[in-house]
Design a protein around this motif. Structure first.
Motif, PDB file in Angstrom:
ATOM      1  N   TYR A  86       1.106  -1.258   0.053  1.00 43.18           N
ATOM      2  CA  TYR A  86      -0.065  -0.063  -0.047  1.00 43.18           C
ATOM      3  C   TYR A  86       0.830   1.285   0.071  1.00 43.18           C
ATOM      4  CZ  TYR A  86      -3.861   3.388   1.482  1.00 43.18           C
ATOM      5  OH  TYR A  86      -4.337   4.245   1.639  1.00 43.18           O
TER       6      TYR A  86
ATOM      7  N   ALA B 282      -5.121  -0.104  -3.535  1.00 43.45           N
ATOM      8  CA  ALA B 282      -6.081   0.448  -2.657  1.00 43.45           C
ATOM      9  C   ALA B 282      -6.945  -0.403  -1.941  1.00 43.45           C
ATOM     10  CB  ALA B 282      -6.590   1.774  -2.942  1.00 43.45           C
TER      11      ALA B 282
ATOM     12  N   GLY C  52     -10.343  -0.095  -1.802  1.00 42.96           N
ATOM     13  CA  GLY C  52     -11.810   0.261  -2.374  1.00 42.96           C
ATOM     14  C   GLY C  52     -12.748   0.107  -1.328  1.00 42.96           C
TER      15      GLY C  52
ATOM     16  N   SER D 149     -14.011   2.298   0.390  1.00 41.09           N
ATOM     17  CA  SER D 149     -14.859   3.642   0.801  1.00 41.09           C
ATOM     18  C   SER D 149     -16.183   3.633   0.474  1.00 41.09           C
ATOM     19  CB  SER D 149     -14.378   4.939  -0.024  1.00 41.09           C
ATOM     20  OG  SER D 149     -14.429   4.658  -1.192  1.00 41.09           O
TER      21      SER D 149
ATOM     22  N   LEU E  15     -17.658   1.749   3.538  1.00 38.48           N
ATOM     23  CA  LEU E  15     -17.653   2.662   4.650  1.00 38.48           C
ATOM     24  C   LEU E  15     -18.552   3.601   4.549  1.00 38.48           C
ATOM     25  CD1 LEU E  15     -13.726   2.955   4.920  1.00 38.48           C
ATOM     26  CD2 LEU E  15     -15.223   2.509   6.840  1.00 38.48           C
TER      27      LEU E  15
ATOM     28  N   GLU F 204      -4.711   7.159   6.631  1.00 44.63           N
ATOM     29  CA  GLU F 204      -5.781   7.593   5.608  1.00 44.63           C
ATOM     30  C   GLU F 204      -7.146   7.177   6.282  1.00 44.63           C
ATOM     31  OE1 GLU F 204      -5.342   9.191   3.169  1.00 44.63           O
ATOM     32  OE2 GLU F 204      -3.237   8.777   2.150  1.00 44.63           O
TER      33      GLU F 204
ATOM     34  N   TRP G  46      -7.361  10.854   7.732  1.00 46.82           N
ATOM     35  CA  TRP G  46      -7.889  11.866   6.734  1.00 46.82           C
ATOM     36  C   TRP G  46      -9.411  11.691   6.892  1.00 46.82           C
ATOM     37  CZ3 TRP G  46      -6.373  15.897   4.131  1.00 46.82           C
ATOM     38  CH2 TRP G  46      -5.134  16.150   3.940  1.00 46.82           C
ATOM     39  N   ARG G  47      -9.906  10.383   7.141  1.00 45.23           N
ATOM     40  CA  ARG G  47     -11.113  10.171   6.996  1.00 45.23           C
ATOM     41  C   ARG G  47     -12.073  10.876   8.126  1.00 45.23           C
ATOM     42  NH1 ARG G  47     -14.626   6.200   9.310  1.00 45.23           N
ATOM     43  NH2 ARG G  47     -16.899   6.111   8.185  1.00 45.23           N
TER      44      ARG G  47
ATOM     45  N   ILE H 282     -13.322   6.853  -8.771  1.00 46.94           N
ATOM     46  CA  ILE H 282     -12.204   6.809  -9.257  1.00 46.94           C
ATOM     47  C   ILE H 282     -11.047   6.618  -8.272  1.00 46.94           C
ATOM     48  CG2 ILE H 282     -10.822   8.689 -10.585  1.00 46.94           C
ATOM     49  CD1 ILE H 282     -13.083  10.505 -10.325  1.00 46.94           C
TER      50      ILE H 282
ATOM     51  N   ARG I 151      -8.351  10.863  -8.765  1.00 44.70           N
ATOM     52  CA  ARG I 151      -9.315  11.848  -8.174  1.00 44.70           C
ATOM     53  C   ARG I 151      -9.052  13.389  -7.888  1.00 44.70           C
ATOM     54  NH1 ARG I 151     -13.440   8.955  -4.092  1.00 44.70           N
ATOM     55  NH2 ARG I 151     -15.297   9.905  -5.014  1.00 44.70           N
TER      56      ARG I 151
ATOM     57  N   ASP J 196     -19.198   6.446  -2.959  1.00 46.96           N
ATOM     58  CA  ASP J 196     -18.753   6.708  -1.618  1.00 46.96           C
ATOM     59  C   ASP J 196     -19.131   8.250  -1.565  1.00 46.96           C
ATOM     60  OD1 ASP J 196     -16.910   8.056  -3.067  1.00 46.96           O
ATOM     61  OD2 ASP J 196     -15.163   7.180  -2.513  1.00 46.96           O
TER      62      ASP J 196
ATOM     63  N   ASP K  79     -20.467  12.366   1.450  1.00 49.64           N
ATOM     64  CA  ASP K  79     -19.862  11.796   2.668  1.00 49.64           C
ATOM     65  C   ASP K  79     -18.987  12.976   3.373  1.00 49.64           C
ATOM     66  OD1 ASP K  79     -19.075   8.958   3.759  1.00 49.64           O
ATOM     67  OD2 ASP K  79     -17.309  10.253   3.799  1.00 49.64           O
TER      68      ASP K  79
ATOM     69  N   ASN L  55     -16.084  12.834   3.728  1.00 44.96           N
ATOM     70  CA  ASN L  55     -14.932  12.884   2.904  1.00 44.96           C
ATOM     71  C   ASN L  55     -14.890  13.536   1.452  1.00 44.96           C
ATOM     72  OD1 ASN L  55     -13.589  11.121   4.622  1.00 44.96           O
ATOM     73  ND2 ASN L  55     -13.708   9.242   3.270  1.00 44.96           N
TER      74      ASN L  55
ATOM     75  N   ILE M  11     -13.052  17.661  -1.840  1.00 45.31           N
ATOM     76  CA  ILE M  11     -13.315  18.814  -2.750  1.00 45.31           C
ATOM     77  C   ILE M  11     -12.692  20.170  -2.070  1.00 45.31           C
ATOM     78  CG2 ILE M  11     -15.040  19.672  -4.090  1.00 45.31           C
ATOM     79  CD1 ILE M  11     -16.201  16.974  -4.553  1.00 45.31           C
TER      80      ILE M  11
ATOM     81  N   VAL N  20      -9.089  20.452  -3.071  1.00 39.00           N
ATOM     82  CA  VAL N  20      -8.721  20.821  -4.467  1.00 39.00           C
ATOM     83  C   VAL N  20      -8.619  22.391  -4.413  1.00 39.00           C
ATOM     84  CG1 VAL N  20      -9.689  21.143  -6.709  1.00 39.00           C
ATOM     85  CG2 VAL N  20     -10.006  18.899  -5.477  1.00 39.00           C
TER      86      VAL N  20
HETATM   87  C1  LIG Z   1     -11.943  15.493  -5.681  1.00 35.06           C
HETATM   88  C2  LIG Z   1     -11.884  14.151  -4.464  1.00 35.06           C
HETATM   89  C3  LIG Z   1     -13.093  13.794  -4.206  1.00 35.06           C
HETATM   90  C4  LIG Z   1     -13.304  12.897  -3.301  1.00 35.06           C
HETATM   91  N1  LIG Z   1     -14.471  12.597  -2.821  1.00 35.06           N
HETATM   92  C5  LIG Z   1     -14.734  11.460  -2.026  1.00 35.06           C
HETATM   93  C6  LIG Z   1     -15.668  10.945  -1.430  1.00 35.06           C
HETATM   94  O1  LIG Z   1     -16.852  11.515  -1.845  1.00 35.06           O
HETATM   95  N2  LIG Z   1     -15.735   9.989  -0.464  1.00 35.06           N
HETATM   96  C7  LIG Z   1     -14.762   9.198   0.085  1.00 35.06           C
HETATM   97  O2  LIG Z   1     -14.701   8.379   0.948  1.00 35.06           O
HETATM   98  N3  LIG Z   1     -13.521   9.742  -0.467  1.00 35.06           N
HETATM   99  C8  LIG Z   1     -13.470  10.711  -1.185  1.00 35.06           C
HETATM  100  N4  LIG Z   1     -12.131  11.278  -1.447  1.00 35.06           N
HETATM  101  C9  LIG Z   1     -10.977  10.639  -0.940  1.00 35.06           C
HETATM  102  C10 LIG Z   1     -10.448   9.442  -1.498  1.00 35.06           C
HETATM  103  O3  LIG Z   1     -10.161   9.599  -3.017  1.00 35.06           O
HETATM  104  C11 LIG Z   1     -11.008   7.866  -1.462  1.00 35.06           C
HETATM  105  O4  LIG Z   1     -11.475   7.970  -0.020  1.00 35.06           O
HETATM  106  C12 LIG Z   1     -10.329   6.797  -1.751  1.00 35.06           C
HETATM  107  O5  LIG Z   1      -9.944   6.822  -2.962  1.00 35.06           O
HETATM  108  C13 LIG Z   1     -11.112   5.627  -1.619  1.00 35.06           C
HETATM  109  O6  LIG Z   1     -10.676   4.549  -1.919  1.00 35.06           O
HETATM  110  P1  LIG Z   1     -10.044   3.293  -0.937  1.00 35.06           P
HETATM  111  O7  LIG Z   1     -11.294   3.041  -0.279  1.00 35.06           O
HETATM  112  O8  LIG Z   1      -9.484   2.465  -1.991  1.00 35.06           O
HETATM  113  O9  LIG Z   1      -9.043   4.241  -0.219  1.00 35.06           O
HETATM  114  P2  LIG Z   1      -7.965   3.445   0.592  1.00 35.06           P
HETATM  115  O10 LIG Z   1      -6.660   4.136   0.005  1.00 35.06           O
HETATM  116  O11 LIG Z   1      -7.893   2.061   0.602  1.00 35.06           O
HETATM  117  O12 LIG Z   1      -7.921   4.142   2.093  1.00 35.06           O
HETATM  118  C14 LIG Z   1      -8.868   3.577   3.194  1.00 35.06           C
HETATM  119  C15 LIG Z   1      -9.784   4.243   3.516  1.00 35.06           C
HETATM  120  O13 LIG Z   1      -9.216   5.664   4.067  1.00 35.06           O
HETATM  121  C16 LIG Z   1     -10.061   6.862   3.870  1.00 35.06           C
HETATM  122  N5  LIG Z   1      -9.284   7.508   2.811  1.00 35.06           N
HETATM  123  C17 LIG Z   1      -8.284   7.507   1.896  1.00 35.06           C
HETATM  124  N6  LIG Z   1      -8.098   8.678   1.191  1.00 35.06           N
HETATM  125  C18 LIG Z   1      -8.881   9.543   1.865  1.00 35.06           C
HETATM  126  C19 LIG Z   1      -8.750  10.943   1.602  1.00 35.06           C
HETATM  127  N7  LIG Z   1      -7.964  11.650   0.867  1.00 35.06           N
HETATM  128  N8  LIG Z   1      -9.592  11.703   2.370  1.00 35.06           N
HETATM  129  C20 LIG Z   1     -10.275  11.052   3.384  1.00 35.06           C
HETATM  130  N9  LIG Z   1     -10.410   9.851   3.617  1.00 35.06           N
HETATM  131  C21 LIG Z   1      -9.494   8.996   2.853  1.00 35.06           C
HETATM  132  C22 LIG Z   1     -11.477   6.397   3.151  1.00 35.06           C
HETATM  133  O14 LIG Z   1     -12.258   5.974   4.091  1.00 35.06           O
HETATM  134  C23 LIG Z   1     -10.715   5.026   2.401  1.00 35.06           C
HETATM  135  O15 LIG Z   1     -11.898   4.000   1.926  1.00 35.06           O
HETATM  136  C24 LIG Z   1     -12.055  12.159  -2.420  1.00 35.06           C
HETATM  137  C25 LIG Z   1     -10.696  12.561  -2.993  1.00 35.06           C
HETATM  138  C26 LIG Z   1     -10.579  13.614  -3.904  1.00 35.06           C
HETATM  139  C27 LIG Z   1      -9.267  14.035  -4.431  1.00 35.06           C
END
Ligand SMILES: Cc1cc2nc3c(=O)[nH]c(=O)nc-3n(C[C@H](O)[C@H](O)[C@H](O)COP(=O)(O)OP(=O)(O)OC[C@H]3O[C@@H](n4cnc5c(N)ncnc54)[C@H](O)[C@@H]3O)c2cc1C
Length: 511
Positions: A265, A277, A279, A281, A284, A333, A337-338, A405, A410, A441, A444, A446, A451, A454
């Protein structure tokens, strides 16, 4: 010793603090956000009431048709979870009421009708989207009815009420988490609270007048999803996806991730072709998995326990959990971050608005409002992925078709959009719209954290100052293509640029 462990008081908000009605027929759990039967503080709290009062449990899981962006995609995901709950609850001898609203307003009055016979109503805390308003309306109705109403927080590892305020930077929040979180490990939810012999009951607990007036979904209906969903007044243009909602699927995905991908990771997460990753979210977001369960799985796989945590909080991502480099990155993360976004949404309501973006960022973007844009697109053109930017179109296509994405793309998807609107506020609103409309996702905390990011939230000013972006951190798809392993991803999702020359935006803005 009670069979059901007490839920930490910090997770319970007595929204209507009257005493429980001992003469009621059941304890009602109104499941709207933590849509799971394990690792769920709210369900555990409802069962603790059942045990204390000697009453059975009724779990009521509704799904409305009128929330913004209701579509086949989200309905399918949630109803798959409901079908699983229906069979688990029936086999275990509990009363479960799945309610899929058939027409707008069809569920009006149902919570009240059920609450009339309840000793206490327990609901879910979720600090974003329409749920806080729904909860406030429920509190006023239940207060008039004189029924105790508790809202219970199963959102994350750190209780929402543990943070004193919203945090403006992830590193500040991380330091706070490091200082505070260890004290909350003991309050983890029970993995399987329904197995303790508390709260079982028969369907006739629920008054026949309620059953006659409101049509709860039958097992057959939940099993014939296509027919059920096709008849609903929701957006049928946004179709389902290959993945399935529900706890079983979420848990299986979590186990696969931890067993097969977690170790890579920290090194490979950003590369779309590597797909390492979790996946998770989507699961969650709908509460189908809990971060407590994910932490337990990571701990098991990495032989971690809380004694490994650094003795002093230091605010760095590395060297605090001390599980493994990969697990530390993943947990940062999942937790920093969450939960940064959850804390923000809990404390403020500026998160979905332009005013939630820091003043320095709004100002620098305003100063660059008149910079020449490489192109201007309407939201509809963006929605269809009709821009000059191949990577952006591919990411949008993936989002439209799969509801997700990859994280790095993203970020680029978000940053690139800023180029295409004269007013950055319009770009902000367009992103929230596209994300909420298509992303499983989305809608939320997140969503708004990221956003917002950004446009400069949770970030500092960067130099050199650039066109359009000003001092806001700048990213381009051109650089991304050079930096990341993404050929396979691009060939899967790209139709090529829709018009003019490939990469107009890339060449104008590349470093
Ligand atoms: C423009 C933009 C919009 C986004 N919109 C959303 C959204 O609507 N919902 C959402 O859950 N995430 C969002 N994200 C954050 C992030 O892209 C996703 O959480 C992540 O890609 C989910 O994939 P994963 O579960 O494989 O993450 P993993 O990398 O496996 O991470 C595990 C968990 O950690 C949390 N996490 C990871 N990255 C972030 C992050 N940057 N911010 C907050 N929590 C994070 C999520 O809950 C995620 O499932 C956004 C990011 C960007 C740049």
């Amino acid at each position: 010793m009670p069979a059901i462990a007490p839920v930490p008081a910090i997770r319970i908000d007595a929204a209507v603090p009257t005493p429980a009605r001992r003469g009621g027929r059941y304890v009602l759990y109104w499941m709207t956000a933590a849509r799971r039967l394990g690792h769920n503080h709210a369900l555990q709290r409802a069962l603790a009431w059942c045990e204390e009062l000697g009453k059975p449990l009724v779990v009521f899981e509704p799904l409305r048709v009128d929330y913004p962006y209701a579509s086949d995609r989200f309905h399918r995901f949630v109803i798959e979870g409901m079908a699983e709950h229906a069979s688990t609850m029936r086999e275990a001898g509990f009363v479960y009421l799945p309610f899929v609203e058939r027409e707008q307003g069809g569920g009006k009055g149902l919570l009240e009708a059920l609450a009339r016979d309840a000793c206490v109503v327990v609901g879910d805390d979720f600090p974003a989207f329409f749920l806080p308003h729904m909860r406030a309306r429920a509190a006023s109705m239940l207060s008039e009815l004189g029924v105790r109403f508790e809202v219970v927080d199963s959102c994350g590892l750190l209780p929402l009420r543990a943070s004193p305020s919203a945090f403006n930077f992830a590193h500040q929040f991380r330091r706070f988490v490091q200082k505070t979180l260890p004290a909350h490990f003991d309050g983890a939810p029970m993995p399987t609270p329904l197995t303790k012999g508390v709260g079982r009951g028969e369907a006739d607990l629920v008054a026949s007048v309620v059953r006659e007036r409101y049509r709860f979904a039958t097992d057959d209906e939940l099993g014939a999803l296509d027919a059920l969903i096709a008849a609903l007044p929701i957006d049928h243009t946004i179709g389902g996806i290959d993945e399935h909602g529900g706890e079983r699927e979420g848990r299986a995905r979590m186990k696969r991730f931890v067993a097969k991908k977690l170790a890579r990771y920290h090194e490979d997460r950003s590369h779309p072709d590597d797909d390492v990753a979790s996946g998770l979210s989507s699961w969650l977001h709908f509460g189908h998995v809990s971060s407590h369960e994910i932490l337990a799985e990571v701990a098991r796989a990495t032989d971690w326990d809380p004694s490994k945590i650094a003795k002093k909080p230091h605010g760095s991502r590395e060297g605090w959990w001390n599980a493994s480099d990969a697990a530390d990155g993943f947990l940062d993360e999942l937790v920093t971050w969450r939960e940064l976004g959850f804390a923000r949404c809990h404390h403020t309501d500026d998160f979905t608005t332009w005013e939630g973006i820091p003043a320095w960022a709004r100002q620098t973007l305003a100063e660059h409002r008149h910079d020449r844009r490489p192109a201007l697109y309407t939201v509809d053109q963006l929605d269809r992925g009709e821009t000059d930017n191949e990577v952006w179109n591919a990411a949008q296509r993936e989002l439209r078709e799969t509801g997700r994405i990859q994280n790095y793309l993203r970020m680029v998807w978000g940053k690139t959009t800023l180029n295409w609107f004269d007013d950055p506020r319009d770009a902000f609103e367009a992103l929230i719209h596209l994300n909420d409309k298509y992303a499983i996702d989305g809608r939320d905390p997140n969503t708004y954290t990221n956003i917002g990011w950004v446009f400069g939230a949770y970030d500092r000013a960067w130099g050199p100052e650039r066109k359009i972006f000003g001092k806001v951190r700048y990213m381009t798809s051109g650089n991304t293509v050079k930096k990341l392993r993404m050929k396979d991803w691009l060939s899967k999702w790209s139709d090529g640029p829709t018009r003019s020359t490939r990469g107009t935006t890339l060449s104008m803005y590349d470093d």
